[in-house]
Scaffold this active site. Sequence first.
Site, PDB file in Angstrom:
ATOM      1  N   HIS A  82       0.859  -1.187   0.000  1.00  0.00           N
ATOM      2  CA  HIS A  82       0.000   0.000   0.000  1.00  0.00           C
ATOM      3  C   HIS A  82       0.891   1.232   0.000  1.00  0.00           C
ATOM      4  O   HIS A  82       1.993   1.192   0.544  1.00  0.00           O
ATOM      5  CB  HIS A  82      -0.874  -0.015   1.254  1.00  0.00           C
ATOM      6  N   ASP A 161     -14.451   2.936   6.130  1.00  0.00           N
ATOM      7  CA  ASP A 161     -13.374   3.696   5.487  1.00  0.00           C
ATOM      8  C   ASP A 161     -13.849   4.278   4.163  1.00  0.00           C
ATOM      9  O   ASP A 161     -13.489   5.396   3.798  1.00  0.00           O
ATOM     10  CB  ASP A 161     -12.124   2.835   5.264  1.00  0.00           C
ATOM     11  N   ARG A 168     -13.282  12.716   3.658  1.00  0.00           N
ATOM     12  CA  ARG A 168     -11.972  13.363   3.909  1.00  0.00           C
ATOM     13  C   ARG A 168     -11.440  14.000   2.632  1.00  0.00           C
ATOM     14  O   ARG A 168     -10.836  15.073   2.661  1.00  0.00           O
ATOM     15  CB  ARG A 168     -10.974  12.331   4.454  1.00  0.00           C
ATOM     16  N   SER A 183      -7.147   4.192   8.477  1.00  0.00           N
ATOM     17  CA  SER A 183      -7.717   3.938   7.152  1.00  0.00           C
ATOM     18  C   SER A 183      -6.924   2.827   6.457  1.00  0.00           C
ATOM     19  O   SER A 183      -7.493   1.838   5.960  1.00  0.00           O
ATOM     20  CB  SER A 183      -7.660   5.238   6.331  1.00  0.00           C
ATOM     21  N   LYS A 187      -8.043  -1.600   6.323  1.00  0.00           N
ATOM     22  CA  LYS A 187      -8.222  -2.304   5.038  1.00  0.00           C
ATOM     23  C   LYS A 187      -7.235  -3.447   4.909  1.00  0.00           C
ATOM     24  O   LYS A 187      -7.566  -4.525   4.420  1.00  0.00           O
ATOM     25  CB  LYS A 187      -8.043  -1.318   3.875  1.00  0.00           C
TER      26      LYS A 187
HETATM   27  N1  URA Z   1      -4.291   5.719   1.838  1.00  0.00           N
HETATM   28  C1  URA Z   1      -5.386   5.263   2.472  1.00  0.00           C
HETATM   29  O1  URA Z   1      -5.876   4.184   2.194  1.00  0.00           O
HETATM   30  N2  URA Z   1      -5.938   6.028   3.411  1.00  0.00           N
HETATM   31  C2  URA Z   1      -5.441   7.222   3.763  1.00  0.00           C
HETATM   32  O2  URA Z   1      -5.978   7.861   4.630  1.00  0.00           O
HETATM   33  C3  URA Z   1      -4.290   7.692   3.090  1.00  0.00           C
HETATM   34  C4  URA Z   1      -3.730   6.920   2.114  1.00  0.00           C
END
Ligand code: URA
Length: 424
Positions: A82, A161, A168, A183, A187
């Site tokens: 990620h 999220d 956001r 966040s 996930k």
């Molecule tokens: N990536 C995400 O999944 N969430 C965030 O808040 C920032 C980057």
Amino acid sequence: MTIIDIIEKKKHKEKLTHEEISFVIKGMLDKSIADYQISSLLMAIVLNGMDEEETIYLTEEMINSGETIDLSNIDGVVVDKHSTGGVGDKVTLILAPLLASLDIKIAKMSGRGLGHTGGTIDKLEAIPGYQVELSRDDFIKQVNDIGIAVISQSGNIVPADKKLYALRDVTGTVDSIPLIASSIMSKKIASGADFIFIDVKVGNGALMKSLDEAKMLSQTMINIGKHFNKEVICILTDMDEPLGLAIGNSLEVQEAIDTLHGYGPVDVMELIVNIAALIVKRIKKIDIEEAKALCLKQLNNGNAYHKFEELVEAQHGNLKDMKISERVFSIKSPKEGYLTKINALGLGEIARIIGAGRLTKEDVIDPTVGLVLTHKVGDYVNTNDELVKVYLNNKDVKVDTILSCFEIKDEKPEEIPLIYEILE
Ligand code: URA
């Protein structure tokens, strides 16, 4: 308990209880709490923070807001990567098929653009037909069949999220360590991978502007991982100038394809090989130099690109139909000298304004627009040399706004490392 009491509490820098955080997440999803109240609480969190315990409660409530995926039916080690987000960050599009071409299973749920940063799912959707949603069974089947699936966060996995992310994005409440950490980690934990690698971007175009902030975010995510028994490795990488040359969805897919063929921009190639090698070293338990050579070989011999094609085909995308706007303008340098800064945040905002990102929740992305840099920081340019090409469609931007993102001076700037640190 009311949402107003909770907002007031956070406004006064008080710590929220697990019960209060649970009340907020449930109320947001059953719509008993309005979006404007959630937005107000988000702003209070951005301004006044959350401690580690609150962040873990928030992560837990977000995970519990939906289903979790059990990947135990996939043979082999499953890796999830990620990025905390940047400008021109097309790493997932390249890294995921590259690793899959080395038999590392990639079961990846990606996000959309957030603030000025682009998102992998918006980029994949630039490929006409690419289906970003798969059922859980199809997701697992595809990873078992071809070793890779890249999907969007399905509505059922961490729905909290999905909702918070969209709010956001358009309320100036992106840049908060507890919100970003919860966040990302909710996930990653809900989607079940064995190893979680997080590319924590640092610099002007990233959500974390300084190395210290990036280290704090990394430590928070590593600690959340420990709490949930997950191994998390954070790689802190530079995002002071855009990554590579292309910014914008189709343009970035095209640059990812070039890199998958082994001829991407120097910084993209270097970053990909270094991150991929770290993962390959860890999973295959081989030497880092051997891992780098293996990754380069997969790029140069077409195997990584072939895996990308398999992925796109499996998710019904058609690369041949991908479009890039033909309304192209060339922006020229007003003077000669060394390029000392290319403002990634500024160019990310311009890309968003011309349609490559969203300014409201309802905005539809235009995949055909964006910018392609002609030079990188450290290059010498002459007066009237092209700095950047701008691909526009139906939204415009002033030349001066674009030029203000470039700093040109007589002195050659110091080189900035691409990879700062690895934390685990
Ligand atoms: N990536 C995400 O999944 N969430 C965030 O808040 C920032 C980057």
